[in-house]
Scaffold this motif. Structure first.
Motif: not given
Length: 121
Positions: A15-18, A37-38, A67-68, A84-89
């Motif tokens: 998962s991420c927030v773009l 998104a995923r 990708w951080f 909640d708690n995405p893997d990446f920003l």
């Protein structure tokens, strides 16, 4: 915040927030958007995101430098979707390379990865 992605395949299912910032040719901000998104797929053709709010895919260039690892927390995107708690920003600056043309004329955009970890809060 660390950048720990070394292979495109490591992104699939994450998962991420773009964050996207769009600029006109003069460098002025046109629009800013956040998308929760995923990652649906990732290859040399591009990184395909599936937003949480619908089934329309969104494709990014196959670049890993932006990708951080995300800090723990709740994030709300531009569509009011909370993740909640995405893997990446992930952040990109998108620059329009020419002024508006005639109706129907193609606009050219340059995608620039943001390689400095985004700030949160």
């Amino acid at each position: 915040m660390a950048n720990a992605v070394t292979d495109l395949a490591d992104l699939v299912g994450k998962s991420c927030v773009l964050g996207l910032s769009y600029y006109n040719p003069a460098g002025e901000v046109l629009n800013q958007r956040m998308l929760a998104a995923r990652v649906h797929s990732a290859s040399d053709e591009g990184i395909v995101l599936r937003p949480l709010q619908d089934e329309r895919d969104f494709t990014l260039p196959p670049e890993l430098s932006c990708w951080f690892i995300a800090p723990q927390g709740s994030f709300t995107d531009s569509e009011d979707q909370t993740i909640d708690n995405p893997d990446f920003l992930v952040t990109w600056d998108v620059h329009r390379k020419k002024e508006d043309g005639d109706e129907g004329e193609h606009e050219w955009w340059e995608w620039v990865p943001c390689t400095v970890p985004p700030t949160v809060g």
